[in-house]
Design a protein around this motif. Sequence first.
Motif, mmCIF file in Angstrom:
data_model
loop_
_atom_site.group_PDB
_atom_site.id
_atom_site.type_symbol
_atom_site.label_atom_id
_atom_site.label_comp_id
_atom_site.label_asym_id
_atom_site.label_seq_id
_atom_site.Cartn_x
_atom_site.Cartn_y
_atom_site.Cartn_z
ATOM 1 N N MET A 147 0.855 -1.191 0.000
ATOM 2 C CA MET A 147 0.000 0.000 0.000
ATOM 3 C C MET A 147 0.887 1.236 0.000
ATOM 4 O O MET A 147 2.029 1.202 0.472
ATOM 5 C CB MET A 147 -0.914 -0.005 1.224
ATOM 6 N N VAL A 148 0.355 2.336 -0.521
ATOM 7 C CA VAL A 148 1.141 3.563 -0.636
ATOM 8 C C VAL A 148 0.518 4.660 0.215
ATOM 9 O O VAL A 148 -0.693 4.901 0.150
ATOM 10 C CB VAL A 148 1.221 4.051 -2.098
ATOM 11 N N ASP A 149 1.364 5.310 1.008
ATOM 12 C CA ASP A 149 0.951 6.469 1.793
ATOM 13 C C ASP A 149 1.732 7.669 1.263
ATOM 14 O O ASP A 149 2.960 7.710 1.352
ATOM 15 C CB ASP A 149 1.260 6.236 3.274
ATOM 16 N N TYR A 150 1.009 8.651 0.703
ATOM 17 C CA TYR A 150 1.665 9.811 0.100
ATOM 18 C C TYR A 150 1.827 10.984 1.063
ATOM 19 O O TYR A 150 2.225 12.070 0.650
ATOM 20 C CB TYR A 150 0.886 10.272 -1.137
ATOM 21 N N ASN A 151 1.544 10.792 2.348
ATOM 22 C CA ASN A 151 1.712 11.893 3.303
ATOM 23 C C ASN A 151 3.141 12.433 3.306
ATOM 24 O O ASN A 151 3.368 13.626 3.477
ATOM 25 C CB ASN A 151 1.348 11.440 4.724
ATOM 26 N N ARG A 152 4.113 11.557 3.140
ATOM 27 C CA ARG A 152 5.527 11.950 3.177
ATOM 28 C C ARG A 152 5.983 12.565 1.864
ATOM 29 O O ARG A 152 7.028 13.222 1.798
ATOM 30 C CB ARG A 152 6.359 10.706 3.504
ATOM 31 N N CYS A 153 5.222 12.354 0.811
ATOM 32 C CA CYS A 153 5.614 12.793 -0.527
ATOM 33 C C CYS A 153 5.777 14.320 -0.561
ATOM 34 O O CYS A 153 4.887 15.062 -0.151
ATOM 35 C CB CYS A 153 4.540 12.361 -1.524
ATOM 36 N N GLY A 154 6.914 14.785 -1.037
ATOM 37 C CA GLY A 154 7.150 16.218 -1.131
ATOM 38 C C GLY A 154 7.838 16.829 0.069
ATOM 39 O O GLY A 154 8.148 18.029 0.068
ATOM 40 N N MET A 155 8.102 16.040 1.123
ATOM 41 C CA MET A 155 8.857 16.560 2.266
ATOM 42 C C MET A 155 10.254 16.977 1.801
ATOM 43 O O MET A 155 10.849 16.350 0.919
ATOM 44 C CB MET A 155 8.976 15.501 3.357
ATOM 45 N N ALA A 156 10.791 18.026 2.407
ATOM 46 C CA ALA A 156 12.123 18.509 2.039
ATOM 47 C C ALA A 156 13.185 17.543 2.558
ATOM 48 O O ALA A 156 13.210 17.213 3.743
ATOM 49 C CB ALA A 156 12.347 19.896 2.608
ATOM 50 N N LEU A 157 14.041 17.099 1.660
ATOM 51 C CA LEU A 157 15.139 16.205 2.011
ATOM 52 C C LEU A 157 16.471 16.859 1.674
ATOM 53 O O LEU A 157 16.578 17.635 0.719
ATOM 54 C CB LEU A 157 15.073 14.897 1.217
ATOM 55 N N LEU A 158 17.480 16.517 2.448
ATOM 56 C CA LEU A 158 18.863 16.771 2.079
ATOM 57 C C LEU A 158 19.542 15.426 1.911
ATOM 58 O O LEU A 158 19.363 14.539 2.746
ATOM 59 C CB LEU A 158 19.601 17.548 3.166
ATOM 60 N N GLU A 159 20.296 15.265 0.858
ATOM 61 C CA GLU A 159 21.099 14.058 0.705
ATOM 62 C C GLU A 159 22.557 14.415 0.965
ATOM 63 O O GLU A 159 23.120 15.300 0.302
ATOM 64 C CB GLU A 159 20.942 13.434 -0.677
ATOM 65 N N VAL A 160 23.144 13.746 1.949
ATOM 66 C CA VAL A 160 24.543 13.953 2.310
ATOM 67 C C VAL A 160 25.319 12.737 1.825
ATOM 68 O O VAL A 160 25.089 11.615 2.291
ATOM 69 C CB VAL A 160 24.700 14.124 3.835
ATOM 70 N N VAL A 161 26.230 12.962 0.886
ATOM 71 C CA VAL A 161 26.965 11.862 0.254
ATOM 72 C C VAL A 161 28.425 11.933 0.696
ATOM 73 O O VAL A 161 29.078 12.971 0.560
ATOM 74 C CB VAL A 161 26.883 11.946 -1.276
ATOM 75 N N THR A 162 28.939 10.818 1.227
ATOM 76 C CA THR A 162 30.338 10.787 1.666
ATOM 77 C C THR A 162 31.236 10.194 0.592
ATOM 78 O O THR A 162 30.791 9.478 -0.305
ATOM 79 C CB THR A 162 30.511 9.944 2.945
ATOM 80 N N GLU A 163 32.514 10.488 0.724
ATOM 81 C CA GLU A 163 33.519 9.746 -0.029
ATOM 82 C C GLU A 163 33.653 8.359 0.616
ATOM 83 O O GLU A 163 33.247 8.164 1.775
ATOM 84 C CB GLU A 163 34.862 10.477 0.026
ATOM 85 N N PRO A 164 34.217 7.380 -0.097
ATOM 86 C CA PRO A 164 34.351 6.018 0.475
ATOM 87 C C PRO A 164 35.498 5.936 1.477
ATOM 88 O O PRO A 164 36.460 5.181 1.303
ATOM 89 C CB PRO A 164 34.596 5.158 -0.763
ATOM 90 N N ASP A 165 35.387 6.710 2.564
ATOM 91 C CA ASP A 165 36.463 6.823 3.554
ATOM 92 C C ASP A 165 36.268 5.920 4.768
ATOM 93 O O ASP A 165 37.146 5.843 5.626
ATOM 94 C CB ASP A 165 36.577 8.272 4.047
ATOM 95 N N LEU A 166 35.120 5.274 4.864
ATOM 96 C CA LEU A 166 34.819 4.451 6.032
ATOM 97 C C LEU A 166 35.344 3.034 5.814
ATOM 98 O O LEU A 166 35.238 2.490 4.710
ATOM 99 C CB LEU A 166 33.318 4.449 6.292
ATOM 100 N N ARG A 167 35.865 2.438 6.894
ATOM 101 C CA ARG A 167 36.510 1.134 6.761
ATOM 102 C C ARG A 167 35.890 0.046 7.633
ATOM 103 O O ARG A 167 36.427 -1.060 7.700
ATOM 104 C CB ARG A 167 38.000 1.260 7.083
ATOM 105 N N SER A 168 34.800 0.343 8.314
ATOM 106 C CA SER A 168 34.159 -0.684 9.131
ATOM 107 C C SER A 168 32.722 -0.272 9.419
ATOM 108 O O SER A 168 32.375 0.912 9.350
ATOM 109 C CB SER A 168 34.903 -0.869 10.453
ATOM 110 N N PRO A 169 31.855 -1.234 9.747
ATOM 111 C CA PRO A 169 30.482 -0.898 10.140
ATOM 112 C C PRO A 169 30.435 0.042 11.345
ATOM 113 O O PRO A 169 29.581 0.920 11.425
ATOM 114 C CB PRO A 169 29.875 -2.267 10.468
ATOM 115 N N ARG A 170 31.373 -0.139 12.280
ATOM 116 C CA ARG A 170 31.369 0.718 13.470
ATOM 117 C C ARG A 170 31.696 2.162 13.100
ATOM 118 O O ARG A 170 31.122 3.100 13.643
ATOM 119 C CB ARG A 170 32.372 0.200 14.495
ATOM 120 N N GLU A 171 32.624 2.362 12.178
ATOM 121 C CA GLU A 171 32.925 3.727 11.731
ATOM 122 C C GLU A 171 31.730 4.347 11.028
ATOM 123 O O GLU A 171 31.465 5.548 11.177
ATOM 124 C CB GLU A 171 34.141 3.729 10.810
#
Length: 472
Positions: A147-171
């Motif tokens: 089922m689809v709920d469109y209440n969230r549709c159109g909310m303002a998002l920021l996408e933060v993209v990192t470089e591949p600098d992480l070396r473990s799940p904990r980091e």
Amino acid sequence: MAEKDVIIGLEVHVQLNRLNSKLFCACSTDYHDSPPNTHTCPVCLGLPGTLPVVNRRAVEYAIRVALALNCEIQGETLFYRKNYYYPDLPKAFQITQYDFPLGLGGHILIKGEDGEEKTIRITRVHMEEDPGRLVHAGTIDRAKYSMVDYNRCGMALLEVVTEPDLRSPREARSFLDKLRNILEYLDVFDGNLEGAMRIDSNISLAGGERAEVKNISSHKGVEKALAYEITRQRSARRRGVAQVQETRHYDELRGITVSIRTKEGAHDYRYFPEPDLVPMRIADWVPEVKAQLPELPDAKRERFVSEYGIADDHAKSLTSDIRVANFYELVAERASPRLSAVWIADILKGELNYRDMPIDKFSPDQMVEILDMLEKSRITEKGAVEVIRTILDQGGDPAAVVAARGLARAEDEAVLEAVRAAVEECDQAVADYRSGNEKAINFIVGMVMKKTRGRADPGEANRLVKEALDEI
């Protein structure tokens, strides 16, 4: 631990849910407790003939975040259409940013696997609209229907993209904790709301193709999904199975990732500039937004160390949550800053975390009163912990709890009497101590604490017992 052949990058979708309205329309963002599809309009549903209008405050929030992440703000930015079909995307395209994102080339510091500070580079920060939400009848790969709920549709998002600098799940988890901390200091989102932060984790082993694990909703989930992927990809490599570039889903119930599709490239989305929105020239706006930035976690940590003279570990703990930092400063104004740091960072936070309670379940006035009783030797440290636990579990004020539970520190004469009685009763422990076993004194001190119902100071009791034994 960090592994040299593990390569991790994150794409973090941050919902700017402190805004009152969505990114391109006037629909309310306060939808979380509402029935499905009740916070929608023709604009966010993408009906024919509608035109988007940019939320100015959303752009301000985005600039605020990009500056806090040490990004270079682009003087001009514009929106694109990212074309793809999915049931939660009513327009069949998403309005986002592509060639001209809002911020480029930032970084934040985290604690690496070796315990030292590590710089994680930020590739870009860009704005986009949130799709709707799919509710599956079962797991994503076995659901009978969705089922689809469109209440969230159109909310303002920021996408933060990192470089591949992480070396473990904990980091990766450490990065997400630090990012959330910064965002809460900026007061641009509430991380406790559903959909506030969703993470796509890109992971590969050196020399292999990467897998993207989509839409993980918790920091713990990211850590577990990446740990599973490392095991899965290592196993495939040992068996000679080629790793293909693909998109996977993390099933939290089963603790596994499942393949959804082979990974698309940028050309698959047919990006082109959004014709209904003009380019945004924001260069002149940046100095104004920068001047209004609050004190951020790293700066606050340094100030706590220099201004209050507390240990760096305590400063890190206290500034990891803006509410805890504010709580500490209110207490430190009226009590010893160092004593306050120890009791809030080491004791109060631990008791709150054990109960999954926020800091506002305890008041600064209550903490000040407890510390005052400690400094004036009216209660012992053990008694102070008991007061905190009782207030969290049952409520009340410190003085009343001390009186009701008999936690007032024992008078000197009462402690001396308990010491004399304990020494008389513990013949074997006394003999052991006198024959050279210094640890035997602990048994006698324990008896003193029992006789005083924990109201004696352990250090003082130890001193008095030792004096009594030396006189025998």
